[in-house]
Design a protein around this motif. Structure first.
Motif, PDB file in Angstrom:
ATOM      1  N   ASN A  16       0.810  -1.225   0.000  1.00  0.00           N
ATOM      2  CA  ASN A  16       0.000   0.000   0.000  1.00  0.00           C
ATOM      3  C   ASN A  16       0.838   1.268   0.000  1.00  0.00           C
ATOM      4  O   ASN A  16       0.368   2.318   0.372  1.00  0.00           O
ATOM      5  CB  ASN A  16      -0.985  -0.004   1.178  1.00  0.00           C
ATOM      6  N   CYS A  17       2.127   1.181  -0.411  1.00  0.00           N
ATOM      7  CA  CYS A  17       2.944   2.413  -0.345  1.00  0.00           C
ATOM      8  C   CYS A  17       2.456   3.494  -1.294  1.00  0.00           C
ATOM      9  O   CYS A  17       2.710   4.665  -1.035  1.00  0.00           O
ATOM     10  CB  CYS A  17       4.441   2.184  -0.500  1.00  0.00           C
ATOM     11  N   SER A  18       1.747   3.097  -2.369  1.00  0.00           N
ATOM     12  CA  SER A  18       1.235   4.151  -3.257  1.00  0.00           C
ATOM     13  C   SER A  18       0.141   4.968  -2.556  1.00  0.00           C
ATOM     14  O   SER A  18      -0.163   6.082  -2.981  1.00  0.00           O
ATOM     15  CB  SER A  18       0.705   3.558  -4.563  1.00  0.00           C
ATOM     16  N   GLY A  37      11.400   3.406 -10.188  1.00  0.00           N
ATOM     17  CA  GLY A  37      10.394   2.345 -10.227  1.00  0.00           C
ATOM     18  C   GLY A  37      10.402   1.503  -8.969  1.00  0.00           C
ATOM     19  O   GLY A  37      11.390   1.459  -8.229  1.00  0.00           O
ATOM     20  N   CYS A  38       9.283   0.829  -8.744  1.00  0.00           N
ATOM     21  CA  CYS A  38       9.170  -0.105  -7.617  1.00  0.00           C
ATOM     22  C   CYS A  38      10.080  -1.307  -7.902  1.00  0.00           C
ATOM     23  O   CYS A  38      10.112  -1.807  -9.033  1.00  0.00           O
ATOM     24  CB  CYS A  38       7.703  -0.533  -7.524  1.00  0.00           C
ATOM     25  N   ILE A  39      10.817  -1.766  -6.886  1.00  0.00           N
ATOM     26  CA  ILE A  39      11.653  -2.961  -7.089  1.00  0.00           C
ATOM     27  C   ILE A  39      11.036  -4.185  -6.412  1.00  0.00           C
ATOM     28  O   ILE A  39      11.711  -5.171  -6.144  1.00  0.00           O
ATOM     29  CB  ILE A  39      13.123  -2.759  -6.640  1.00  0.00           C
ATOM     30  N   GLY A  40       9.760  -4.106  -6.109  1.00  0.00           N
ATOM     31  CA  GLY A  40       9.028  -5.268  -5.597  1.00  0.00           C
ATOM     32  C   GLY A  40       9.504  -5.751  -4.248  1.00  0.00           C
ATOM     33  O   GLY A  40       9.482  -6.954  -3.965  1.00  0.00           O
ATOM     34  N   CYS A  41       9.911  -4.787  -3.373  1.00  0.00           N
ATOM     35  CA  CYS A  41      10.563  -5.207  -2.123  1.00  0.00           C
ATOM     36  C   CYS A  41       9.656  -5.962  -1.170  1.00  0.00           C
ATOM     37  O   CYS A  41      10.142  -6.528  -0.198  1.00  0.00           O
ATOM     38  CB  CYS A  41      11.202  -4.011  -1.426  1.00  0.00           C
ATOM     39  N   SER A  42       8.360  -5.985  -1.413  1.00  0.00           N
ATOM     40  CA  SER A  42       7.470  -6.711  -0.490  1.00  0.00           C
ATOM     41  C   SER A  42       7.081  -8.093  -1.023  1.00  0.00           C
ATOM     42  O   SER A  42       6.159  -8.712  -0.507  1.00  0.00           O
ATOM     43  CB  SER A  42       6.213  -5.883  -0.211  1.00  0.00           C
TER      44      SER A  42
HETATM   45  S1  SF4 Z   1      10.038  -1.210  -3.884  1.00  0.00           S
HETATM   46 FE1  SF4 Z   1       8.918  -1.574  -1.957  1.00  0.00          FE
HETATM   47  S2  SF4 Z   1       8.765   0.484  -0.998  1.00  0.00           S
HETATM   48 FE2  SF4 Z   1       9.304   0.789  -3.143  1.00  0.00          FE
HETATM   49  S3  SF4 Z   1       7.313   1.122  -4.170  1.00  0.00           S
HETATM   50 FE3  SF4 Z   1       7.835  -1.080  -4.357  1.00  0.00          FE
HETATM   51  S4  SF4 Z   1       6.840  -2.077  -2.613  1.00  0.00           S
HETATM   52 FE4  SF4 Z   1       6.878   0.151  -2.193  1.00  0.00          FE
END
Ligand code: SF4
Ligand code: SF4
Length: 411
Positions: free
Chosen positions: A322-324, A341-346
């Motif tokens: 939900n960071c957006s 860009g988002c690196i899919g950290c979750s």
């Molecule tokens: S990399 Fe992690 S903190 Fe960054 S936008 Fe994606 S999910 Fe959110």
């Protein structure tokens, strides 16, 4: 028999990964009564810390009105009706009734740092300050035998009642020798299993504790794993991301204080209130994705105009978080807002699967069949095959359409 792609699509497009917010009046009335009774019980208990929330808020220059605005937003985040707002506010004030033990294992302390380094804490962080933190290896002054004794006392005193927060992965290779702690040289695995035994529930905070994170990146020399890989028979709540958002940590504790239960979880044990939607669903650059307007390289006109970052590697379409919406740093901004860009950290294995600046379509994967836009909207976690290419094709098709219309205009 369903092929792999269809099976995954079904799992990750299932409605069950989102909270049903329309359960009818009778359901919410019964829940309200249950929460009321729970809070009345907690009120009878002596607070574990002397910190008074209203005094702390005042010290930070925040008014009761600011707090109620926060409570209203927290209620919405937990996907409860507005009528629960006063209960959520009360639950926040009673957070110091629930004891928390925090273990730090194989990690960079980023989740603890994210809380500590804020110089103008917003209400989420203030509330985390007032929880009854009985033990936190990184923050406490005690060390060695003294720290061990403190942990033992907290575990005995709150047997079966404490929430155990775990930050960091657990290295299992070579008998766990890559991570030991305390005067007896306990391995992280032994340490975690011992403290987990009498916890009411375990909250794995950050991607290392949830899925192994960066320590588990290939070739994973220490055999790092997440909490859920080694703990059985206990409720586990995963709050991944690097670092986990303080708002989601508060949300989980609030839910526990309010209802006495853990929140609804998805198939990866993540709370649905925070991980029910993809970054791409609520991204401020989504209109540019749909219009085929992409940043092609860093610093180009598209970058200056805040266009979609998919072609420079954004993994927002594959990432649930939900960071957006919640954002970071007092909700000031978030990675995509800042231009990366988002690196899919979750997501599990994010470092190996997602953390590079190329679109997924560049991966050596089989091309899909079927409608492009449909494929984008039905994307599923872990489908590192067809759908990703689908997005790539959509991206390419949109750009082509854009180029054609440019050419048309020139002619
Ligand atoms: S990399 Fe992690 S903190 Fe960054 S936008 Fe994606 S999910 Fe959110
Ligand atoms: S691909 Fe990334 S930048 Fe583009 S709309 Fe989706 S989440 Fe936003």
């Amino acid at each position: 028999m369903l092929d792999k792609r269809e099976a995954l699509k079904r799992v990750f497009t299932a409605k069950s990964s989102r909270i049903d917010t329309n359960r009818g009046e009778a359901y919410y009335e019964a829940l309200w009564q249950k929460c009321r009774a729970r809070l009345d019980e907690l009120k009878k208990m002596a607070p574990r810390t002397k910190v008074d929330l209203s005094e702390v808020l005042e010290d930070e220059g925040l008014t009761r009105r600011d707090f109620m605005k926060w409570a209203s937003a927290a209620t919405a985040m937990l996907m409860l009706p507005a009528s629960f707002t006063p209960l959520v506010a009360e639950a926040a004030e009673l957070m110091n009734r629930v004891p928390v033990i925090w273990l730090e294992l194989q990690d960079c302390a980023g989740n603890s740092e994210a809380l500590l380094r804020s110089d103008g804490p917003k209400i989420d962080e203030i509330i985390l300050d007032i929880i009854s933190l009985e033990f936190h290896e990184t923050l406490m002054a005690a060390a060695g035998h003294q720290a061990e004794e403190q942990l033992h006392d907290a575990m005995e005193h709150f047997k079966g009642k404490y929430l155990l927060f775990v930050e960091g992965a657990i290295p299992l290779a070579n008998g766990g020798i890559y991570g030991t702690i305390g005067p007896s040289g306990e391995t992280f695995e032994e340490h975690l299993k011992r403290v987990a035994k009498d916890a009411a529930a375990i909250v794995a905070v950050g991607t290392c504790a949830t899925f192994g994170g960066v320590p588990a990146a290939a070739p994973n020399p220490t055999g790092a794993v997440g909490v859920m890989d080694i703990i059985n028979g206990k409720p586990i709540i995963n709050i991944p991301a690097c670092p986990a958002n303080p708002a989601n940590m508060v949300g989980v504790i609030l839910h526990f204080v309010l209802t006495g239960q853990i929140p609804e979880l998805d198939s990866l044990l993540r709370p649905k209130f925070a991980f029910g939607y993809r970054i791409h669903d609520n991204c401020e650059r989504r209109a540019h994705f749909d219009a085929g307007e992409f940043v092609e390289e860093w610093g180009d006109e598209g970058a200056k105009n805040n266009w979609c970052l998919y072609k420079v590697g954004c993994k927002g379409p594959m990432t649930f978080n939900n960071c957006s919406i919640v954002r970071y740093n007092e909700a000031v901004n978030w990675p995509i807002g800042a231009g990366h860009g988002c690196i899919g950290c979750s997501e599990p294995d994010f470092w190996d699967k997602y953390a590079y600046e190329r679109p997924m379509a560049d991966a050596n994967i089989k091309a899909p069949t079927g409608g492009v836009e449909k494929t984008v909207d039905e994307f599923g976690l872990g489908v590192l095959t067809a759908t990703a290419v689908g997005i790539g094709i959509h991206a390419a098709a949109s750009v082509l359409a854009g180029k054609k219309s440019d050419e048309g205009e020139k002619q």
